[in-house]
Motif scaffolding. Structure first.
Motif, PDB file in Angstrom:
ATOM      1  N   GLU A  64       3.135  -4.432 -24.511  1.00  0.00           N
ATOM      2  CA  GLU A  64       2.955  -4.070 -25.921  1.00  0.00           C
ATOM      3  C   GLU A  64       4.084  -4.650 -26.778  1.00  0.00           C
ATOM      4  O   GLU A  64       3.844  -5.163 -27.884  1.00  0.00           O
ATOM      5  CB  GLU A  64       2.915  -2.555 -26.067  1.00  0.00           C
ATOM      6  N   THR A  65       5.305  -4.583 -26.282  1.00  0.00           N
ATOM      7  CA  THR A  65       6.448  -5.143 -27.007  1.00  0.00           C
ATOM      8  C   THR A  65       6.309  -6.654 -27.142  1.00  0.00           C
ATOM      9  O   THR A  65       6.605  -7.231 -28.200  1.00  0.00           O
ATOM     10  CB  THR A  65       7.753  -4.795 -26.272  1.00  0.00           C
ATOM     11  N   LEU A  66       5.854  -7.306 -26.084  1.00  0.00           N
ATOM     12  CA  LEU A  66       5.672  -8.757 -26.134  1.00  0.00           C
ATOM     13  C   LEU A  66       4.545  -9.139 -27.095  1.00  0.00           C
ATOM     14  O   LEU A  66       4.621 -10.177 -27.767  1.00  0.00           O
ATOM     15  CB  LEU A  66       5.387  -9.289 -24.733  1.00  0.00           C
ATOM     16  N   ARG A  67       3.515  -8.316 -27.199  1.00  0.00           N
ATOM     17  CA  ARG A  67       2.461  -8.578 -28.183  1.00  0.00           C
ATOM     18  C   ARG A  67       3.017  -8.483 -29.600  1.00  0.00           C
ATOM     19  O   ARG A  67       2.619  -9.240 -30.490  1.00  0.00           O
ATOM     20  CB  ARG A  67       1.307  -7.592 -27.990  1.00  0.00           C
ATOM     21  N   THR A  68       3.938  -7.559 -29.806  1.00  0.00           N
ATOM     22  CA  THR A  68       4.598  -7.481 -31.118  1.00  0.00           C
ATOM     23  C   THR A  68       5.376  -8.759 -31.398  1.00  0.00           C
ATOM     24  O   THR A  68       5.351  -9.293 -32.518  1.00  0.00           O
ATOM     25  CB  THR A  68       5.541  -6.265 -31.165  1.00  0.00           C
ATOM     26  N   ALA A  69       6.072  -9.264 -30.378  1.00  0.00           N
ATOM     27  CA  ALA A  69       6.822 -10.514 -30.544  1.00  0.00           C
ATOM     28  C   ALA A  69       5.880 -11.675 -30.853  1.00  0.00           C
ATOM     29  O   ALA A  69       6.196 -12.540 -31.682  1.00  0.00           O
ATOM     30  CB  ALA A  69       7.628 -10.808 -29.278  1.00  0.00           C
ATOM     31  N   LEU A  70       4.715 -11.685 -30.225  1.00  0.00           N
ATOM     32  CA  LEU A  70       3.728 -12.732 -30.515  1.00  0.00           C
ATOM     33  C   LEU A  70       3.206 -12.610 -31.937  1.00  0.00           C
ATOM     34  O   LEU A  70       2.994 -13.611 -32.621  1.00  0.00           O
ATOM     35  CB  LEU A  70       2.575 -12.640 -29.513  1.00  0.00           C
ATOM     36  N   ALA A  71       3.021 -11.370 -32.398  1.00  0.00           N
ATOM     37  CA  ALA A  71       2.560 -11.155 -33.771  1.00  0.00           C
ATOM     38  C   ALA A  71       3.605 -11.575 -34.794  1.00  0.00           C
ATOM     39  O   ALA A  71       3.271 -11.960 -35.919  1.00  0.00           O
ATOM     40  CB  ALA A  71       2.192  -9.688 -33.967  1.00  0.00           C
ATOM     41  N   MET A  72       4.883 -11.524 -34.413  1.00  0.00           N
ATOM     42  CA  MET A  72       5.958 -11.934 -35.316  1.00  0.00           C
ATOM     43  C   MET A  72       6.149 -13.448 -35.344  1.00  0.00           C
ATOM     44  O   MET A  72       6.917 -13.948 -36.162  1.00  0.00           O
ATOM     45  CB  MET A  72       7.268 -11.255 -34.921  1.00  0.00           C
ATOM     46  N   GLY A  73       5.478 -14.164 -34.425  1.00  0.00           N
ATOM     47  CA  GLY A  73       5.552 -15.612 -34.502  1.00  0.00           C
ATOM     48  C   GLY A  73       5.810 -16.359 -33.212  1.00  0.00           C
ATOM     49  O   GLY A  73       5.778 -17.599 -33.209  1.00  0.00           O
ATOM     50  N   ALA A  74       6.083 -15.667 -32.111  1.00  0.00           N
ATOM     51  CA  ALA A  74       6.281 -16.363 -30.845  1.00  0.00           C
ATOM     52  C   ALA A  74       4.981 -17.048 -30.429  1.00  0.00           C
ATOM     53  O   ALA A  74       3.883 -16.555 -30.702  1.00  0.00           O
ATOM     54  CB  ALA A  74       6.743 -15.384 -29.762  1.00  0.00           C
ATOM     55  N   ASP A  75       5.095 -18.190 -29.752  1.00  0.00           N
ATOM     56  CA  ASP A  75       3.917 -18.954 -29.346  1.00  0.00           C
ATOM     57  C   ASP A  75       3.286 -18.418 -28.065  1.00  0.00           C
ATOM     58  O   ASP A  75       2.066 -18.421 -27.923  1.00  0.00           O
ATOM     59  CB  ASP A  75       4.291 -20.423 -29.144  1.00  0.00           C
ATOM     60  N   ARG A  76       4.105 -17.968 -27.142  1.00  0.00           N
ATOM     61  CA  ARG A  76       3.616 -17.366 -25.911  1.00  0.00           C
ATOM     62  C   ARG A  76       4.676 -16.431 -25.366  1.00  0.00           C
ATOM     63  O   ARG A  76       5.812 -16.397 -25.867  1.00  0.00           O
ATOM     64  CB  ARG A  76       3.227 -18.417 -24.871  1.00  0.00           C
ATOM     65  N   ALA A  77       4.303 -15.665 -24.361  1.00  0.00           N
ATOM     66  CA  ALA A  77       5.215 -14.639 -23.847  1.00  0.00           C
ATOM     67  C   ALA A  77       5.138 -14.603 -22.325  1.00  0.00           C
ATOM     68  O   ALA A  77       4.126 -14.969 -21.724  1.00  0.00           O
ATOM     69  CB  ALA A  77       4.870 -13.278 -24.430  1.00  0.00           C
ATOM     70  N   VAL A  78       6.231 -14.130 -21.732  1.00  0.00           N
ATOM     71  CA  VAL A  78       6.321 -13.984 -20.278  1.00  0.00           C
ATOM     72  C   VAL A  78       6.938 -12.623 -19.976  1.00  0.00           C
ATOM     73  O   VAL A  78       7.971 -12.262 -20.548  1.00  0.00           O
ATOM     74  CB  VAL A  78       7.180 -15.095 -19.631  1.00  0.00           C
ATOM     75  N   LEU A  79       6.288 -11.883 -19.087  1.00  0.00           N
ATOM     76  CA  LEU A  79       6.826 -10.597 -18.624  1.00  0.00           C
ATOM     77  C   LEU A  79       7.241 -10.723 -17.172  1.00  0.00           C
ATOM     78  O   LEU A  79       6.422 -11.063 -16.311  1.00  0.00           O
ATOM     79  CB  LEU A  79       5.777  -9.484 -18.768  1.00  0.00           C
TER      80      LEU A  79
END
Length: 253
Positions: free
Chosen positions: A72-87
């Motif tokens: 959920e936190t990483l989805r927030t980071a993606l919504a703020m502008g990150a291109d992709r995320a890794v957990l």
């Protein structure tokens, strides 16, 4: 100057507006409590997104170490502008201190090959202020901590940082590790359209062990957490002499 890839570490913490309470047994109450993206991590992420918008960064990757709830936190980071995320996923109850986070990020650096790593200077839950420094040591990269201004140059980065005596300016060669201070920028809000778009952005989940995170017992152990004692009621005095007398009686002066 060629555009570079930026890795941003983010952390899931209890929301800054929530009153932290101690649960029976001497631990912080986390069940049923609102969590959000660590404010200093938001600042680091905002700076990375601004670098991409300026054309000096080609990609912004958000990364976190934790349980499935961190998605959920990483989805927030993606919504703020990150291109992709890794957990880097951990089991419930597994240690996730600065050493473990730095180890996971070091593993991701080897895998993703970023030229710049941006972190918040500290998390508001433990206030350790250690992860950026540990990561720089593990990678043997130059570091710029408490950054209040970041300016990319050809093959390097100019960092203005706050110190006790004022401001210090460093010129670092890339690749480098930077940690963001409060005055670096003001993060943007995640808009509803961007929140919807974030659901379709890639989010990769890797076992933390694959990145070298140790599975043994933690090196740091919290023995007990206690709430501060309740404040005593105030008392009005009629004069300065009366105030001084009470302070002397209480042993304050």
């Amino acid at each position: 100057m060629a555009a570079l890839r930026v890795l941003v570490g983010v952390k899931r913490v209890i929301d800054f507006a929530v009153k932290v309470r101690v649960a029976p047994g001497g631990a912080v109450q986390t069940q049923g409590v609102k969590h959000s993206l660590n404010p200093f991590c938001e600042i680091a992420l905002e700076e990375a997104v601004r670098l991409r918008e300026a054309g000096t960064a080609s990609e912004v990757i958000a990364a976190s170490l934790g349980t499935k709830a961190c998605q959920e936190t990483l989805r927030t980071a993606l919504a703020m502008g990150a291109d992709r995320a890794v957990l880097a996923e951990l089991a419930e109850g597994a240690p996730a201190g600065p050493r473990e986070v730095a180890t996971a990020l070091a593993g991701l650096v080897k895998k993703l090959q970023p030229q710049l790593v941006l972190l918040g200077k500290q998390a508001i839950d433990d206030d350790c202020n250690q992860t950026g420094q540990l990561l720089a040591a593990m990678l043997d990269w130059p570091q710029g901590t408490f950054a209040s201004r970041v300016q990319l140059e050809s093959g390097g980065v100019l960092v203005e940082r706050e110190v006790d005596g004022g401001l210090e300016t460093l010129r670092l060669r890339l690749p480098a590790v930077l940690t963001a201070d409060l005055r670096l920028n003001e993060p943007r809000y995640a808009t509803l359209p961007n929140i919807m778009k974030a659901k379709k952005k890639p989010l990769e989940v890797l076992p933390a062990a694959d990145l070298g995170v140790p599975a043994g017992p933690p090196r740091l152990k919290v023995l007990q957490v206690q709430e501060p004692p309740p404040r005593a009621g105030g008392e009005k005095v009629e004069s300065v002499e009366s105030l001084l007398g009470k302070l002397r009686h209480a042993g304050r002066i």
